[in-house]
Design a protein around this motif. Sequence first.
Motif, short mmCIF file in Angstrom:
data_model
loop_
_atom_site.label_atom_id
_atom_site.label_comp_id
_atom_site.label_asym_id
_atom_site.label_seq_id
_atom_site.Cartn_x
_atom_site.Cartn_y
_atom_site.Cartn_z
N GLY B 87 7.14 33.31 -12.08
CA GLY B 87 8.26 33.55 -13.12
C GLY B 87 7.86 34.35 -14.39
O GLY B 87 8.34 34.11 -15.40
N PHE B 88 6.78 35.19 -14.01
CA PHE B 88 6.40 35.86 -15.23
C PHE B 88 7.22 36.78 -15.76
O PHE B 88 7.76 36.98 -16.95
N THR B 89 8.21 37.66 -14.64
CA THR B 89 9.06 38.59 -15.05
C THR B 89 10.56 38.03 -15.65
O THR B 89 11.08 38.42 -16.39
N PRO B 93 11.22 39.10 -20.98
CA PRO B 93 12.29 39.33 -22.01
C PRO B 93 12.16 38.48 -23.25
O PRO B 93 11.89 39.08 -24.53
N VAL B 94 12.04 37.16 -23.16
CA VAL B 94 11.83 36.39 -24.17
C VAL B 94 10.50 36.50 -24.88
O VAL B 94 10.35 36.52 -26.17
N GLY B 95 9.47 36.64 -24.04
CA GLY B 95 8.03 36.95 -24.62
C GLY B 95 8.14 38.16 -25.40
O GLY B 95 7.49 38.19 -26.61
N ILE B 96 8.75 39.40 -24.82
CA ILE B 96 8.64 40.74 -25.77
C ILE B 96 9.28 40.67 -27.08
O ILE B 96 8.96 40.97 -28.17
N VAL B 97 10.66 39.87 -26.92
CA VAL B 97 11.47 39.43 -28.40
C VAL B 97 10.39 38.79 -29.36
O VAL B 97 10.50 39.11 -30.32
N VAL B 98 9.78 37.62 -28.57
CA VAL B 98 8.88 36.74 -29.73
C VAL B 98 7.80 37.70 -30.15
O VAL B 98 7.62 37.83 -31.38
N ALA B 99 7.07 38.52 -29.29
CA ALA B 99 6.07 39.34 -29.74
C ALA B 99 6.58 40.28 -30.77
O ALA B 99 5.68 40.52 -31.92
N VAL B 100 7.54 40.98 -30.53
CA VAL B 100 8.19 42.00 -31.75
C VAL B 100 8.44 41.40 -32.79
O VAL B 100 7.94 42.03 -33.99
N ALA B 101 8.99 40.05 -32.80
CA ALA B 101 9.47 39.57 -34.01
C ALA B 101 8.29 39.13 -34.73
O ALA B 101 8.23 39.41 -36.05
N MET B 102 7.35 38.70 -34.15
CA MET B 102 6.03 38.40 -34.95
C MET B 102 5.22 39.54 -35.20
O MET B 102 4.80 39.46 -36.73
N ALA B 103 5.39 40.55 -34.57
CA ALA B 103 4.63 41.86 -35.08
C ALA B 103 5.28 42.48 -36.25
O ALA B 103 4.65 42.68 -37.47
#
Lengths: 354, 217
Positions: B87-89, B93-103
């Motif tokens: 279930g990585f893929t 999308p959720v992971g990318i959203v969180v990472a971008v927000a954090m950055a």
Amino acid sequence: MFDWMMNFYSSLPTVMQILIGIQLIVIPLMLAVAYTTFAERKVIGYAHVRVGPNRVGPRGWLQPIADALKLLTKEVILPTNANRFLFLSAPVLTIAPALAAWAVIPFFEGGALADVNAGLLYLLALTSLGVYGIIIAGWASNSKYALLGSLRSAAQLVSYEIAMGFALVGVLMAAGTLNVGGIIEAQSGSMYHWFLLPLLPLFFVYFISGIAETNRAPFDVAEGESEIVAGFHVEYSGMAFAVFFLAEYANMILISALTAILFLGGWLSPFQGILPQAAFDLPVIGALLDHGIHWFLFKTAVFLFAFLWFRATFPRYRYDQIMRLGWKVLIPVTILWLFVEGVLVAFNVGPWFA
Amino acid sequence: MTFELILFYLFGAILLGGALAMISVRNPVHAALFLVLCFVAAAAVWLLAEAEFLGIVLVLVYVGAVMVLFLFVVMMLDINLAKLREGFTEYLPVGIVVAVAMATVLVAVITRYITMDVPERAGPEYANTEALGAILYTEYVYPFEIAAVILLVAIIAAISLTMRKRPDNKSIDPGQQMAVSREGRVRMVSMASEKKKSPRRGAQGGDADGQQDDPSK
């Protein structure tokens, strides 16, 4: 001659000076390690009422050289499916902290390679890194025995590090500095100013933990040659195996030197403040009685002999007893003595805390 | 470019490379070892910033103790990598959203609030350990003590959660072992010496056989 050499030394660039200093420490240290193995076999031999090695060279004096040649010509076997990089870097990770720690050791007044402010912290941090060599060696060997052996050994090292650190806190409280040279200076005066007397329990805790940290008898369950066939280094052969032993003996010498520095005043002479000044003015005897590197080496040798002596004397601890001694005896003793010492410091009890 | 700057970029590169490798390698033990490398590089950067206490304590506490226990756990666990990657893929999308927000938040905070000049070099007499201790035990003594008590509570809670009595445990009370005395184990019997007699050859009397030492006696 000596002046000329000193002038030449100070005219060199700093990097060269540091490199020469490293050579001046590491080469005698490696020789000392080689002859510690010889001394160990001789001392244990006489303790067992036998002669020990006496065949190679005059009275066996070339035995360490022969051992080194034998190990160098042996094959280093890589186990199947072992992680090659980690397998070969584990011995390096074991010996590197054992050698790097010597950078802050003052051999005589002002005679340290690096006179850093936080020398004691540096020593604590480096000695705590040695455990990685053991864990990585056990894991990278791809062997259940090596992995279990490394877990045993690493658990022991991590446990005794705490007691060791607390003992060092006591030294730090008494000296009021983290600089290793400063700790020796704080013990000057006379023999009675050494931290041996006010910190006697911490001295015992430190030396016992030091023996456990170096995996030496009676705490050598990691190796335990009469019960199990080696622990984490069971898959190693040839020089890779020898490097683990070089590290063990280098660590033994380091712990002996540190005990001499922290509790017996390092290069301080025991006769200072006891003999009259006239004794120190004598031509040759005066120099021997005065402070100097020879006292440091002598005190280190005494503790190093104690390591060999203990190995010949005490039966091996059981694993649960090792853990009990570390956690339930040594750590409470250090905490209690830190409290006592705090009271002594607060009330300026002389001659140490005046 | 000074030597210090070269060292800074070298350790910075090791730190970033180690961090990237830590989240990208497949083997969890390798990931933990890369984290160790990150800690060591971060300690070196701190040393360059004359914060030697922080640097050395990072190595002492995190590298020397915490990561060792971490490695213990990772090595003992039987981790199923295929199941972990399941279930990585799906979650990507959720992971990318969180990472971008954090950055974004991190960059915003760092660029807006932390603007400072290059600090001046303190001389060789400056000891970071002493400076930290002086401020920690005077100005911040109450927060410091409260933090210590909270940690103590955590230790006691962890011990009380894991301590349980097992009736099938065969552990020996060390106090009992210590209290063992010679009298409790050995009984000394005083008795008169007896004439040597062999039960098998006793009837034949004391001949040559009877005078040999019998090891069974």
